[in-house]
Design a protein around this motif. Sequence first.
Motif, PDB file in Angstrom:
ATOM      1  N   VAL A 134       2.892  -7.227 -12.640  1.00 54.86           N
ATOM      2  CA  VAL A 134       2.679  -5.797 -12.145  1.00 54.86           C
ATOM      3  C   VAL A 134       2.075  -5.777 -10.973  1.00 54.86           C
ATOM      4  CG1 VAL A 134       1.895  -3.659 -12.800  1.00 54.86           C
ATOM      5  CG2 VAL A 134       2.418  -5.225 -14.635  1.00 54.86           C
ATOM      6  N   PHE A 135       2.535  -4.787 -10.143  1.00 53.23           N
ATOM      7  CA  PHE A 135       1.969  -4.760  -8.635  1.00 53.23           C
ATOM      8  C   PHE A 135       1.866  -3.454  -8.258  1.00 53.23           C
ATOM      9  CE2 PHE A 135       4.623  -8.418  -9.168  1.00 53.23           C
ATOM     10  CZ  PHE A 135       3.963  -9.746  -8.736  1.00 53.23           C
ATOM     11  N   PHE A 136       1.024  -3.152  -7.070  1.00 52.51           N
ATOM     12  CA  PHE A 136       0.818  -1.899  -6.632  1.00 52.51           C
ATOM     13  C   PHE A 136       0.557  -1.785  -5.204  1.00 52.51           C
ATOM     14  CE2 PHE A 136      -3.530  -3.208  -6.331  1.00 52.51           C
ATOM     15  CZ  PHE A 136      -4.162  -2.253  -5.522  1.00 52.51           C
ATOM     16  N   SER A 137       0.873  -0.683  -4.564  1.00 53.65           N
ATOM     17  CA  SER A 137       0.854  -0.419  -3.264  1.00 53.65           C
ATOM     18  C   SER A 137      -0.110   0.948  -2.923  1.00 53.65           C
ATOM     19  CB  SER A 137       2.002  -0.578  -2.550  1.00 53.65           C
ATOM     20  OG  SER A 137       2.118   0.005  -0.924  1.00 53.65           O
ATOM     21  N   THR A 138      -0.877   0.915  -2.064  1.00 53.30           N
ATOM     22  CA  THR A 138      -1.465   2.273  -1.887  1.00 53.30           C
ATOM     23  C   THR A 138      -0.961   3.226  -1.107  1.00 53.30           C
ATOM     24  OG1 THR A 138      -2.717   1.305   0.004  1.00 53.30           O
ATOM     25  CG2 THR A 138      -3.977   1.299  -2.273  1.00 53.30           C
ATOM     26  N   ASP A 139       0.334   2.821  -0.458  1.00 54.27           N
ATOM     27  CA  ASP A 139       1.444   3.628   0.050  1.00 54.27           C
ATOM     28  C   ASP A 139       2.202   4.195  -1.107  1.00 54.27           C
ATOM     29  OD1 ASP A 139       3.171   4.838   1.605  1.00 54.27           O
ATOM     30  OD2 ASP A 139       4.151   3.095   2.707  1.00 54.27           O
ATOM     31  N   ALA A 140       2.151   5.596  -1.296  1.00 53.39           N
ATOM     32  CA  ALA A 140       2.859   6.099  -2.532  1.00 53.39           C
ATOM     33  C   ALA A 140       4.118   6.213  -2.199  1.00 53.39           C
ATOM     34  CB  ALA A 140       2.144   7.561  -2.974  1.00 53.39           C
ATOM     35  N   ALA A 141       4.709   6.142  -1.002  1.00 50.26           N
ATOM     36  CA  ALA A 141       6.148   6.338  -0.655  1.00 50.26           C
ATOM     37  C   ALA A 141       6.753   4.923  -0.696  1.00 50.26           C
ATOM     38  CB  ALA A 141       6.087   6.743   0.871  1.00 50.26           C
ATOM     39  N   SER A 142       6.060   3.859  -0.980  1.00 51.20           N
ATOM     40  CA  SER A 142       6.619   2.571  -0.836  1.00 51.20           C
ATOM     41  C   SER A 142       7.974   2.602  -1.939  1.00 51.20           C
ATOM     42  CB  SER A 142       5.544   1.641  -1.336  1.00 51.20           C
ATOM     43  OG  SER A 142       4.708   1.406  -0.285  1.00 51.20           O
ATOM     44  N   GLU A 143       9.005   1.756  -1.800  1.00 54.69           N
ATOM     45  CA  GLU A 143       9.923   1.468  -2.615  1.00 54.69           C
ATOM     46  C   GLU A 143       9.640   0.232  -3.307  1.00 54.69           C
ATOM     47  OE1 GLU A 143      12.381   3.450  -3.420  1.00 54.69           O
ATOM     48  OE2 GLU A 143      11.775   5.073  -1.948  1.00 54.69           O
ATOM     49  N   PRO A 144      10.021   0.255  -4.464  1.00 51.80           N
ATOM     50  CA  PRO A 144       9.980  -1.122  -5.447  1.00 51.80           C
ATOM     51  C   PRO A 144      10.038  -2.629  -4.652  1.00 51.80           C
ATOM     52  CG  PRO A 144      10.995   0.525  -6.837  1.00 51.80           C
ATOM     53  CD  PRO A 144      10.973   0.979  -5.113  1.00 51.80           C
ATOM     54  N   ALA A 145      11.438  -2.333  -3.936  1.00 57.20           N
ATOM     55  CA  ALA A 145      11.704  -3.678  -3.268  1.00 57.20           C
ATOM     56  C   ALA A 145      10.638  -4.166  -2.314  1.00 57.20           C
ATOM     57  CB  ALA A 145      13.086  -3.758  -2.891  1.00 57.20           C
ATOM     58  N   GLU A 146       9.990  -2.988  -1.523  1.00 57.37           N
ATOM     59  CA  GLU A 146       9.098  -3.216  -0.201  1.00 57.37           C
ATOM     60  C   GLU A 146       7.768  -3.762  -0.861  1.00 57.37           C
ATOM     61  OE1 GLU A 146       7.057  -0.234   2.905  1.00 57.37           O
ATOM     62  OE2 GLU A 146       8.609   0.582   1.422  1.00 57.37           O
ATOM     63  N   VAL A 147       7.365  -3.120  -2.068  1.00 54.33           N
ATOM     64  CA  VAL A 147       6.179  -3.597  -2.916  1.00 54.33           C
ATOM     65  C   VAL A 147       6.264  -5.186  -3.143  1.00 54.33           C
ATOM     66  CG1 VAL A 147       4.545  -3.406  -4.702  1.00 54.33           C
ATOM     67  CG2 VAL A 147       5.488  -1.360  -3.676  1.00 54.33           C
ATOM     68  N   LEU A 148       7.238  -5.558  -3.521  1.00 54.44           N
ATOM     69  CA  LEU A 148       7.447  -7.022  -4.004  1.00 54.44           C
ATOM     70  C   LEU A 148       7.753  -7.820  -3.095  1.00 54.44           C
ATOM     71  CD1 LEU A 148       9.896  -6.211  -7.147  1.00 54.44           C
ATOM     72  CD2 LEU A 148       7.551  -6.547  -7.174  1.00 54.44           C
ATOM     73  N   GLU A 149       8.529  -7.468  -1.891  1.00 53.69           N
ATOM     74  CA  GLU A 149       8.612  -8.344  -0.608  1.00 53.69           C
ATOM     75  C   GLU A 149       7.312  -8.593  -0.130  1.00 53.69           C
ATOM     76  OE1 GLU A 149      12.073  -6.361   0.987  1.00 53.69           O
ATOM     77  OE2 GLU A 149      13.293  -7.369  -0.379  1.00 53.69           O
ATOM     78  N   SER A 150       6.470  -7.390   0.135  1.00 59.22           N
ATOM     79  CA  SER A 150       5.169  -7.567   0.716  1.00 59.22           C
ATOM     80  C   SER A 150       4.306  -8.468   0.071  1.00 59.22           C
ATOM     81  CB  SER A 150       4.465  -6.095   0.987  1.00 59.22           C
ATOM     82  OG  SER A 150       5.262  -5.381   1.912  1.00 59.22           O
ATOM     83  N   TYR A 151       4.107  -8.211  -1.106  1.00 58.73           N
ATOM     84  CA  TYR A 151       3.236  -9.157  -2.068  1.00 58.73           C
ATOM     85  C   TYR A 151       3.784 -10.647  -1.974  1.00 58.73           C
ATOM     86  CZ  TYR A 151       0.240 -11.091  -5.546  1.00 58.73           C
ATOM     87  OH  TYR A 151      -0.763 -11.776  -6.006  1.00 58.73           O
TER      88      TYR A 151
END
Length: 168
Positions: A134-151
């Motif tokens: 499980v991952f999170f981003s404080t940017d509520a507009a983030s798309e799932p792929a963006e969150v995973l690729e960033s991490y």
Amino acid sequence: AGDLLDLVVHWLPADRRLTVLGDGEYACSTVVQRLPRDVTFVGPVCKDAALYAQPNHVPGKRGRKPIRGDRLPTPSALASDETHPWVPLTAKIYGRQVKLLTKTIRCLWYTVAKGRLVTVVLTRDPRRLLEDRVFFSTDAASEPAEVLESYARRWELEVCFRAIKQTM
């Protein structure tokens, strides 16, 4: 870590956006709650995290405005919830295209981010060889792929730091 981030934000131009990638040690209230709104944090979420819906304030209602909404299922409960289907996703992680199943919710993780809306992404290996993460981003507009690729970009830095320590 919070003091260091304050210093870096102060050094950057006002129009520069900053994304901070952290592991579980830094995905905590002492770091995330003090981040400016233009700084995004991406990190892991514990599977038993208390997640909440946005508060539903009724105009004209007396009393204090609610600070959070209804309690949502924990990420582990969401993983087994059949009413929220898994969505297939292909993301570029660690230099290759990876197929995953995801569930995404936008909610409040009040203990870590207070009233800041976050995007929470639950991932599952379709072959079930790896455990759910499980991952999170404080940017509520983030798309799932963006969150995973960033991490996933965090790993490149970890390898770099380890190599520098070994060399020095």
